[in-house]
Design a protein around this motif. Structure first.
Motif, PDB file in Angstrom:
ATOM      1  N   ALA A   1      -4.816  -8.777  18.183  1.00 40.23           N
ATOM      2  CA  ALA A   1      -5.044  -7.367  17.746  1.00 40.23           C
ATOM      3  C   ALA A   1      -4.273  -6.637  16.886  1.00 40.23           C
ATOM      4  CB  ALA A   1      -4.809  -6.281  19.071  1.00 40.23           C
ATOM      5  N   GLU A   2      -3.028  -6.850  16.648  1.00 43.88           N
ATOM      6  CA  GLU A   2      -2.265  -6.382  15.544  1.00 43.88           C
ATOM      7  C   GLU A   2      -2.170  -7.382  14.558  1.00 43.88           C
ATOM      8  OE1 GLU A   2      -1.114  -3.525  15.476  1.00 43.88           O
ATOM      9  OE2 GLU A   2      -1.315  -2.662  17.530  1.00 43.88           O
ATOM     10  N   ARG A   3      -2.768  -8.527  14.778  1.00 42.46           N
ATOM     11  CA  ARG A   3      -2.748  -9.498  13.267  1.00 42.46           C
ATOM     12  C   ARG A   3      -1.601 -10.120  12.992  1.00 42.46           C
ATOM     13  NH1 ARG A   3      -7.646 -10.677  11.578  1.00 42.46           N
ATOM     14  NH2 ARG A   3      -6.950 -10.880   9.308  1.00 42.46           N
ATOM     15  N   TYR A   4      -0.780 -10.361  13.984  1.00 40.22           N
ATOM     16  CA  TYR A   4       0.519 -10.842  13.463  1.00 40.22           C
ATOM     17  C   TYR A   4       0.437 -11.906  12.794  1.00 40.22           C
ATOM     18  CZ  TYR A   4       3.477  -8.098  16.735  1.00 40.22           C
ATOM     19  OH  TYR A   4       4.199  -6.944  17.449  1.00 40.22           O
ATOM     20  N   THR A   5       1.513 -12.218  11.753  1.00 45.33           N
ATOM     21  CA  THR A   5       1.808 -13.502  10.981  1.00 45.33           C
ATOM     22  C   THR A   5       3.320 -13.820  11.335  1.00 45.33           C
ATOM     23  OG1 THR A   5       3.008 -12.626   9.069  1.00 45.33           O
ATOM     24  CG2 THR A   5       0.302 -12.921   9.127  1.00 45.33           C
ATOM     25  N   ARG A   6       3.658 -15.175  10.993  1.00 43.22           N
ATOM     26  CA  ARG A   6       5.196 -15.344  11.056  1.00 43.22           C
ATOM     27  C   ARG A   6       5.805 -14.295  10.833  1.00 43.22           C
ATOM     28  NH1 ARG A   6       6.549 -21.136  11.750  1.00 43.22           N
ATOM     29  NH2 ARG A   6       4.298 -22.468  11.741  1.00 43.22           N
ATOM     30  N   LEU A   7       7.214 -14.097  11.070  1.00 41.38           N
ATOM     31  CA  LEU A   7       7.904 -12.777  10.559  1.00 41.38           C
ATOM     32  C   LEU A   7       8.660 -13.078   9.311  1.00 41.38           C
ATOM     33  CD1 LEU A   7       9.524 -11.924  13.811  1.00 41.38           C
ATOM     34  CD2 LEU A   7       7.345 -11.191  12.856  1.00 41.38           C
ATOM     35  N   SER A   8       8.791 -12.427   8.467  1.00 33.89           N
ATOM     36  CA  SER A   8       9.600 -12.432   7.103  1.00 33.89           C
ATOM     37  C   SER A   8      10.900 -11.845   7.117  1.00 33.89           C
ATOM     38  CB  SER A   8       8.463 -11.837   6.221  1.00 33.89           C
ATOM     39  OG  SER A   8       7.356 -12.266   6.160  1.00 33.89           O
ATOM     40  N   ALA A   9      11.795 -12.658   6.346  1.00 38.15           N
ATOM     41  CA  ALA A   9      13.087 -12.187   6.127  1.00 38.15           C
ATOM     42  C   ALA A   9      13.064 -10.959   5.205  1.00 38.15           C
ATOM     43  CB  ALA A   9      14.105 -13.325   5.405  1.00 38.15           C
ATOM     44  N   LYS A  10      14.071 -10.102   5.505  1.00 39.57           N
ATOM     45  CA  LYS A  10      14.015  -8.696   4.841  1.00 39.57           C
ATOM     46  C   LYS A  10      15.500  -8.546   4.135  1.00 39.57           C
ATOM     47  CE  LYS A  10      10.265  -7.231   6.398  1.00 39.57           C
ATOM     48  NZ  LYS A  10       8.758  -7.268   5.887  1.00 39.57           N
ATOM     49  N   PRO A  11      15.320  -8.816   2.644  1.00 44.00           N
ATOM     50  CA  PRO A  11      16.750  -8.925   1.950  1.00 44.00           C
ATOM     51  C   PRO A  11      17.643  -7.697   2.174  1.00 44.00           C
ATOM     52  CG  PRO A  11      14.816  -9.220   0.681  1.00 44.00           C
ATOM     53  CD  PRO A  11      14.333  -8.755   1.742  1.00 44.00           C
ATOM     54  N   ALA A  12      16.996  -6.664   2.516  1.00 44.07           N
ATOM     55  CA  ALA A  12      17.909  -5.582   2.707  1.00 44.07           C
ATOM     56  C   ALA A  12      18.827  -5.535   4.144  1.00 44.07           C
ATOM     57  CB  ALA A  12      17.139  -4.208   3.207  1.00 44.07           C
ATOM     58  N   PHE A  13      18.434  -6.480   4.826  1.00 48.97           N
ATOM     59  CA  PHE A  13      19.403  -6.673   6.227  1.00 48.97           C
ATOM     60  C   PHE A  13      19.986  -8.004   6.325  1.00 48.97           C
ATOM     61  CE2 PHE A  13      15.840  -3.927   7.271  1.00 48.97           C
ATOM     62  CZ  PHE A  13      16.453  -2.733   8.024  1.00 48.97           C
ATOM     63  N   ALA A  14      19.695  -8.837   5.184  1.00 49.05           N
ATOM     64  CA  ALA A  14      20.365 -10.238   5.171  1.00 49.05           C
ATOM     65  C   ALA A  14      21.810 -10.373   5.233  1.00 49.05           C
ATOM     66  CB  ALA A  14      19.999 -10.757   3.760  1.00 49.05           C
ATOM     67  N   ALA A  15      22.619  -9.760   4.579  1.00 49.43           N
ATOM     68  CA  ALA A  15      24.107  -9.638   4.746  1.00 49.43           C
ATOM     69  C   ALA A  15      24.226  -9.324   6.279  1.00 49.43           C
ATOM     70  CB  ALA A  15      24.843  -8.731   3.809  1.00 49.43           C
ATOM     71  N   ALA A  16      24.009  -8.302   6.892  1.00 49.69           N
ATOM     72  CA  ALA A  16      24.090  -8.020   8.247  1.00 49.69           C
ATOM     73  C   ALA A  16      23.893  -8.990   9.247  1.00 49.69           C
ATOM     74  CB  ALA A  16      23.578  -6.931   8.674  1.00 49.69           C
ATOM     75  N   ARG A  17      22.789  -9.682   8.907  1.00 44.14           N
ATOM     76  CA  ARG A  17      22.135 -10.897   9.959  1.00 44.14           C
ATOM     77  C   ARG A  17      23.310 -11.935   9.492  1.00 44.14           C
ATOM     78  NH1 ARG A  17      17.619 -10.431  12.644  1.00 44.14           N
ATOM     79  NH2 ARG A  17      17.430 -12.907  12.511  1.00 44.14           N
TER      80      ARG A  17
END
Length: 257
Positions: free
Chosen positions: A91-107
Motif C-alpha cells: 500500500a505504501e509502495r516501500y522500496t529497499r531502505l536507503s542510508a541517510k548521510p546525516a545519521f551515518a556517524a551515529a550509526r
C-alpha cells in the motif's frame, strides 16, 4: 519547530540539526529487554484526531506532519531492522531502505550498518520484488507462512538470498521474527505496522514502546484502529514517556506494560 512538554528535552524550540542529536537521545533512551530479551522494539504510527490512520488516498503520508517526518527519520536511523507487514509494503509502495548521510556517524558509532535491514512479514510471500529493487540499498529479509508456494519462495530466495527468506509452517509469529533478528545481531527493532501486524505484536507483548503522532485532522467516516481488528486478550496499560509537539500536532511516546 518542535517543543517538548515533559522536561525530557531542553525547554524551547528544537531546531533541526545534522543527526538530530536531541531527538535521537530521547528516542534512544528506552531500555532493552523489557518484553523481548536482548532487544528493544519500538512501533511508530500516525493517526488523525478521530483515529484515521491514512488519508483519502489510503496513504499514511497524507496525514503526516513535518514534525512527524523528523521523528520518523530518527526512529529509522536508530533501528537495526524495520519490520513491516506485506500489506503495508504494497500500500505504501516501500522500496529497499536507503542510508541517510546525516545519521551515518551515529550509526557507525553504535556499530550499525549504514541503513537498517527491511524485514517483511507475509504469510503468502507475495512481495513486489521489482518495486523493492527500484530504490535503496538495504538488505531485505522475508518471513513467510504456510501459504507461500514453492515458486514464490524460489523467486524470493533468488532476489534476497537463501538465508534472507524464512519459511514457516504456521502463520508467522512475532516471537519467530524477533528470535531471527536477535540471532543476526539486529537488536534495535522498529515496526511500522500496518495495523494488523501491530495489533498482533501488541497482543503478544512484543512491543516495548509505541511512538504515536496525532495529526491535527478530522476526516470522519469509520476509522480503523492503529491495531487493526485485533481484539486484545486484556487491556494493555501504557506509560507516557515523552510528549513533543508543534503547531501541526502532538508526538507521543508510550511504554507498554
Amino acid at each position: 519547530m518542535l517543543f517538548d512538554a515533559t522536561g525530557h528535552l531542553p525547554a524551547g524550540a528544537i531546531p533541526p540539526a545534522v543527526g538530530e542529536p536531541l531527538l535521537s537521545g530521547l528516542y534512544d533512551s528506552g531500555a532493552f529487554g523489557e518484553h523481548t530479551p536482548g532487544l528493544r522494539v519500538q512501533a511508530n504510527m500516525v493517526a488523525t484526531v478521530d483515529g484515521r490512520i491514512s488519508g483519502a488516498d489510503g496513504l499514511s503520508g497524507t496525514i503526516s506532519t513535518p514534525a512527524d517526518k523528523r521523528v520518523f527519520s530518527v526512529l529509522r536511523a536508530l533501528a537495526s531492522a524495520v519490520v513491516v507487514g506485506a500489506g503495508t509494503v504494497r500500500a505504501e509502495r516501500y522500496t529497499r531502505l536507503s542510508a541517510k548521510p546525516a545519521f551515518a556517524a551515529a550509526r557507525a558509532g553504535r556499530g550499525q550498518e549504514p541503513c537498517p535491514t527491511l524485514v517483511i512479514v507475509s504469510d503468502s510471500g507475495r512481495v513486489d520484488i521489482d518495486r523493492l529493487d527500484s530504490a535503496g540499498t538495504s538488505p531485505v529479509i522475508v518471513h513467510t507462512g504456510p501459504t507461500a508456494t514453492t515458486g514464490i519462495l524460489r523467486d524470493l530466495r533468488a532476489a534476497f538470498g537463501d538465508d534472507h527468506v524464512i519459511s514457516h509452517t504456521c502463520p508467522v509469529e512475532p516471537a519467530q521474527v524477533l528470535a531471527d533478528l536477535r540471532e543476526r545481531g539486529l537488536t534495535r527493532v522498529l515496526t511500522e505496522g500496518g495495523p494488523g501486524l501491530l495489533g498482533q505484536w501488541v497482543a503478544q507483548r512484543a512491543v516495548d514502546e509505541l511512538c504515536l503522532t496525532v495529526s491535527p485532522l478530522l476526516l470522519g467516516a469509520p476509522a480503523q484502529s492503529i491495531l487493526g481488528d485485533t481484539r486484545l486478550p486484556r487491556a494493555v496499560p501504557t506509560v507516557p514517556r515523552s510528549l513533543i509537539g508543534d503547531a501541526a500536532g502532538l508526538i507521543c511516546r508510550f511504554g507498554l506494560d
